[in-house]
Design a protein around this motif. Structure first.
Motif, PDB file in Angstrom:
ATOM      1  N   GLY A 149       0.781  -1.227   0.000  1.00  0.00           N
ATOM      2  CA  GLY A 149       0.000   0.000   0.000  1.00  0.00           C
ATOM      3  C   GLY A 149       0.810   1.272   0.000  1.00  0.00           C
ATOM      4  N   GLU A 150       2.107   1.186   0.223  1.00  0.00           N
ATOM      5  CA  GLU A 150       2.944   2.385   0.234  1.00  0.00           C
ATOM      6  C   GLU A 150       3.377   2.737  -1.185  1.00  0.00           C
ATOM      7  OE1 GLU A 150       5.897   3.005   3.146  1.00  0.00           O
ATOM      8  OE2 GLU A 150       5.005   1.625   4.614  1.00  0.00           O
ATOM      9  N   ARG A 151       3.631   4.030  -1.406  1.00  0.00           N
ATOM     10  CA  ARG A 151       4.037   4.508  -2.713  1.00  0.00           C
ATOM     11  C   ARG A 151       5.280   5.393  -2.562  1.00  0.00           C
ATOM     12  NH1 ARG A 151       1.247   0.986  -3.945  1.00  0.00           N
ATOM     13  NH2 ARG A 151      -0.659   0.998  -5.218  1.00  0.00           N
ATOM     14  N   PRO A 152       6.240   5.261  -3.486  1.00  0.00           N
ATOM     15  CA  PRO A 152       7.427   6.119  -3.430  1.00  0.00           C
ATOM     16  C   PRO A 152       7.067   7.556  -3.820  1.00  0.00           C
ATOM     17  CG  PRO A 152       7.468   4.778  -5.408  1.00  0.00           C
ATOM     18  CD  PRO A 152       6.280   4.317  -4.623  1.00  0.00           C
ATOM     19  N   ARG A 153       7.896   8.492  -3.427  1.00  0.00           N
ATOM     20  CA  ARG A 153       7.647   9.898  -3.757  1.00  0.00           C
ATOM     21  C   ARG A 153       8.518  10.324  -4.933  1.00  0.00           C
ATOM     22  NH1 ARG A 153      11.688  13.285  -1.727  1.00  0.00           N
ATOM     23  NH2 ARG A 153      13.181  12.230  -0.327  1.00  0.00           N
ATOM     24  N   MET A 154       8.168  11.432  -5.528  1.00  0.00           N
ATOM     25  CA  MET A 154       8.933  12.017  -6.621  1.00  0.00           C
ATOM     26  C   MET A 154       9.790  13.155  -6.075  1.00  0.00           C
ATOM     27  SD  MET A 154       8.083  10.345  -9.383  1.00  0.00           S
ATOM     28  CE  MET A 154       8.735  11.458 -10.644  1.00  0.00           C
ATOM     29  N   ALA A 155      10.931  13.385  -6.736  1.00  0.00           N
ATOM     30  CA  ALA A 155      11.810  14.488  -6.348  1.00  0.00           C
ATOM     31  C   ALA A 155      12.538  15.006  -7.580  1.00  0.00           C
ATOM     32  CB  ALA A 155      12.805  14.037  -5.282  1.00  0.00           C
ATOM     33  N   GLN A 156      12.935  16.258  -7.537  1.00  0.00           N
ATOM     34  CA  GLN A 156      13.735  16.848  -8.604  1.00  0.00           C
ATOM     35  C   GLN A 156      15.211  16.604  -8.298  1.00  0.00           C
ATOM     36  OE1 GLN A 156      12.954  18.573 -11.503  1.00  0.00           O
ATOM     37  NE2 GLN A 156      10.800  18.009 -11.187  1.00  0.00           N
ATOM     38  N   VAL A 157      15.895  15.909  -9.192  1.00  0.00           N
ATOM     39  CA  VAL A 157      17.311  15.606  -9.024  1.00  0.00           C
ATOM     40  C   VAL A 157      18.051  16.165 -10.237  1.00  0.00           C
ATOM     41  CG1 VAL A 157      19.055  13.817  -8.714  1.00  0.00           C
ATOM     42  CG2 VAL A 157      16.776  13.528  -7.714  1.00  0.00           C
ATOM     43  N   GLY A 159      17.571  18.803 -11.846  1.00  0.00           N
ATOM     44  CA  GLY A 159      16.669  19.361 -12.838  1.00  0.00           C
ATOM     45  C   GLY A 159      15.724  18.399 -13.508  1.00  0.00           C
ATOM     46  N   ARG A 160      15.709  17.130 -13.110  1.00  0.00           N
ATOM     47  CA  ARG A 160      14.794  16.169 -13.730  1.00  0.00           C
ATOM     48  C   ARG A 160      14.031  15.408 -12.647  1.00  0.00           C
ATOM     49  NH1 ARG A 160      17.835  10.655 -15.256  1.00  0.00           N
ATOM     50  NH2 ARG A 160      15.699  10.220 -15.937  1.00  0.00           N
ATOM     51  N   PRO A 161      12.752  15.079 -12.930  1.00  0.00           N
ATOM     52  CA  PRO A 161      11.963  14.345 -11.931  1.00  0.00           C
ATOM     53  C   PRO A 161      12.415  12.890 -11.837  1.00  0.00           C
ATOM     54  CG  PRO A 161      10.707  14.618 -13.957  1.00  0.00           C
ATOM     55  CD  PRO A 161      11.982  15.393 -14.151  1.00  0.00           C
ATOM     56  N   MET A 162      12.577  12.405 -10.616  1.00  0.00           N
ATOM     57  CA  MET A 162      12.986  11.019 -10.398  1.00  0.00           C
ATOM     58  C   MET A 162      12.193  10.433  -9.240  1.00  0.00           C
ATOM     59  SD  MET A 162      17.130  11.024 -10.972  1.00  0.00           S
ATOM     60  CE  MET A 162      17.154   9.284 -11.390  1.00  0.00           C
ATOM     61  N   ILE A 163      12.068   9.110  -9.260  1.00  0.00           N
ATOM     62  CA  ILE A 163      11.397   8.401  -8.176  1.00  0.00           C
ATOM     63  C   ILE A 163      12.408   8.085  -7.084  1.00  0.00           C
ATOM     64  CG2 ILE A 163      10.094   6.323  -7.559  1.00  0.00           C
ATOM     65  CD1 ILE A 163       9.165   6.171 -10.467  1.00  0.00           C
ATOM     66  N   VAL A 164      12.016   8.348  -5.848  1.00  0.00           N
ATOM     67  CA  VAL A 164      12.907   8.089  -4.703  1.00  0.00           C
ATOM     68  C   VAL A 164      12.514   6.764  -4.057  1.00  0.00           C
ATOM     69  CG1 VAL A 164      13.728   8.939  -2.474  1.00  0.00           C
ATOM     70  CG2 VAL A 164      13.175  10.559  -4.311  1.00  0.00           C
ATOM     71  N   PRO A 165      13.439   5.816  -3.927  1.00  0.00           N
ATOM     72  CA  PRO A 165      13.110   4.536  -3.275  1.00  0.00           C
ATOM     73  C   PRO A 165      12.620   4.746  -1.846  1.00  0.00           C
ATOM     74  CG  PRO A 165      15.253   4.445  -4.353  1.00  0.00           C
ATOM     75  CD  PRO A 165      14.839   5.876  -4.358  1.00  0.00           C
TER      76      PRO A 165
END
Length: 358
Positions: A149-157, A159-165
Motif C-alpha cells: 500500500g505504500e508509494r514512493p515519492r517524486m523528487a527533482q534531481v 533538474g529532472r523528476p525522479m522516483i525516490v526509493p
C-alpha cells in the motif's frame, strides 16, 4: 629512531588471507605516524566481514616487535572500505559501487527471501545498501518488507523528476509492486518488462550505495539479458535448493552467466532450505530435500559456496507479515543469513581484487 621504511618492511610480511597479498602492496596500511617508540596506523580492510581481522591486527603487532623494536607501542585502528572495480562511463547507477544480481533457474527456491535478508545483513554491517525487485510479473519484496500500500515519492534531481526509493529497515527499496495495485496483474510482453527494468536503473534516484542487490525473476529471459547487457554487474549469486530438480535449473542459470556473450562473474552459490532443525533441538539437522546439493554444484562449476540457509518456520512467517529474518528475534535464521552475507562480501572483495575493471 624507528623509521617509516622499517615499519612498512615489517608490515609487508603480513598477508590478507583472502587476497593472498601483503597489506602494504594492497594499500591497506594508511595514516602511518611514528613518534619515538609510538607507532600508529590504520588497517583499511576491503570488507567489514573479514573473519580474521583480530588475528591480522595481532600479526602486525608481532611483525613490528620482531623486525623493528620489541618495545614499540603499536596502536592500530581497523576500518573497512567497500571496494569496486567499476570503470564505466557511470551513466547507469553512477554512484553504486557494486551491483549484485540474485538469480535462480526456477521459481520456488526462495530467491526473494535470500535477496531481502542478504541486503539487510549487509546493511547491518555498516554498508549503504539498496534492494531492487526486478521480478516484474511476481513482485514479492513489498510484502516481505511490510510495504503493502505504500508509494514512493517524486523528487527533482539535477533538474529532472525522479522516483525516490522507500527506506525500510535501513535499506533503499524499489519494486513494481510499489507502483501498481497489488490485485492488478502486470500483463506485459517481454520488451515492456525489459523497459521497466531499464527505468529502474535510470529513473530511480538510488544515490550513493556500496551494494545494490537485484532480485531477478526466475529463468533466463528478456529481463536477464537486459540487465547483463546494459548494467555493469559486479557479479551474480545463484540460489538453489538441494534436490536434483532445482539443481538442474540452477545449472542453467550458472551456464547463462558463463556464456561468452554475457560473461558475468559468479559471486557464488547459496543453498536455501538446506535442512530443518526443530526449535527445541536446534543442533539436530534433518535433510528433507537431499544433502549438500548446492555445495556440490558450486564445486562442479568451481565457484564459491556461500552457505546454507535452513528451513525455519519463522523465516516464512516473517516474510508473510513483513518482518524478515534479519530483523526478527530468531537467532538461528539470523546467524545463517549473517554467515551467508559475510561469505558474499568476502567473495565480492576477492572478485574486485582479482578481475579486470568492469
Amino acid at each position: 629512531m624507528i623509521t617509516e621504511q622499517q615499519v612498512l618492511a615489517a608490515l609487508s610480511q603480513v598477508q590478507d588471507p583472502d587476497l593472498g597479498r601483503d597489506l602494504v602492496s594492497l594499500n591497506m596500511i594508511q595514516d602511518l605516524q611514528i613518534e619515538g617508540k609510538k607507532i600508529r596506523f590504520k588497517i583499511v580492510l576491503t570488507t567489514p566481514a573479514c573473519p580474521v581481522k583480530d588475528a591480522m591486527q595481532q600479526a602486525c603487532i608481532n611483525a613490528i616487535h620482531m623486525m623493528v623494536d620489541p618495545t614499540a607501542e603499536v596502536e592500530i585502528q581497523m576500518e573497512s572500505r567497500t571496494t569496486s572495480r567499476r570503470q564505466d562511463n557511470r551513466v547507469i547507477l553512477p554512484d553504486v559501487k557494486n551491483i549484485i544480481a540474485v538469480a535462480s533457474g526456477k521459481g520456488g527456491v526462495g530467491k526473494s527471501t535470500i535477496s531481502t535478508n542478504l541486503a539487510l545483513a549487509i546493511a547491518q554491517r555498516g554498508a549503504k545498501v539498496g534492494l531492487m525487485d526486478a521480478d516484474i510479473y511476481g513482485p514479492s519484496i513489498p510484502i516481505m518488507l511490510g510495504l503493502k500500500g505504500e508509494r514512493p515519492r517524486m523528487a527533482q534531481v539535477q533538474g529532472r523528476p525522479m522516483i525516490v526509493p522507500i527506506l525500510r529497515f535501513g535499506i533503499e527499496v524499489m519494486s513494481i509492486g510499489l507502483l501498481v495495485d497489488e490485485k492488478q496483474a502486470v500483463i506485459w510482453r517481454g520488451p515492456m518488462a525489459s523497459s521497466a527494468v531499464r527505468q529502474f536503473m535510470t529513473d530511480i534516484y538510488w544515490g550513493a550505495l556500496d551494494y545494490l542487490v537485484i532480485d531477478l525473476p526466475p529463468g533466463t529471459g528478456d529481463i536477464h539479458l537486459t540487465l547483463v547487457q546494459q548494467v555493469p554487474l559486479t557479479g551474480a549469486i545463484v540460489v538453489t535448493t538441494p534436490q536434483d530438480v532445482a539443481l538442474a535449473d540452477a545449472r542453467k542459470a550458472l551456464g547463462m552467466f558463463n556464456t561468452p556473450q554475457i560473461k558475468v562473474p559468479v559471486v557464488g552459490v547459496v543453498e536455501n532450505m538446506a535442512y530443518f532443525s526443530p526449535p527445541d533441538l536446534p543442533d539436530r539437522k534433518y535433510y528433507l530435500f537431499g544433502k549438500e546439493g548446492g555445495k556440490k554444484l558450486a564445486e562442479e562449476f568451481d565457484v564459491p559456496f556461500l552457505g546454507q540457509i535452513p528451513i525455519v518456520e519463522n523465516i516464512r512467517e516473517g516474510g508473510d507479515i513483513g518482518v524478515p529474518a534479519m530483523v526478527s528475534d530468531d537467532e538461528i535464521s539470523r546467524k545463517a543469513f549473517e554467515a551467508f552475507a559475510d561469505q558474499t562480501i568476502r567473495s565480492i572483495a576477492k572478485l574486485n581484487a582479482s578481475l579486470q575493471p568492469a
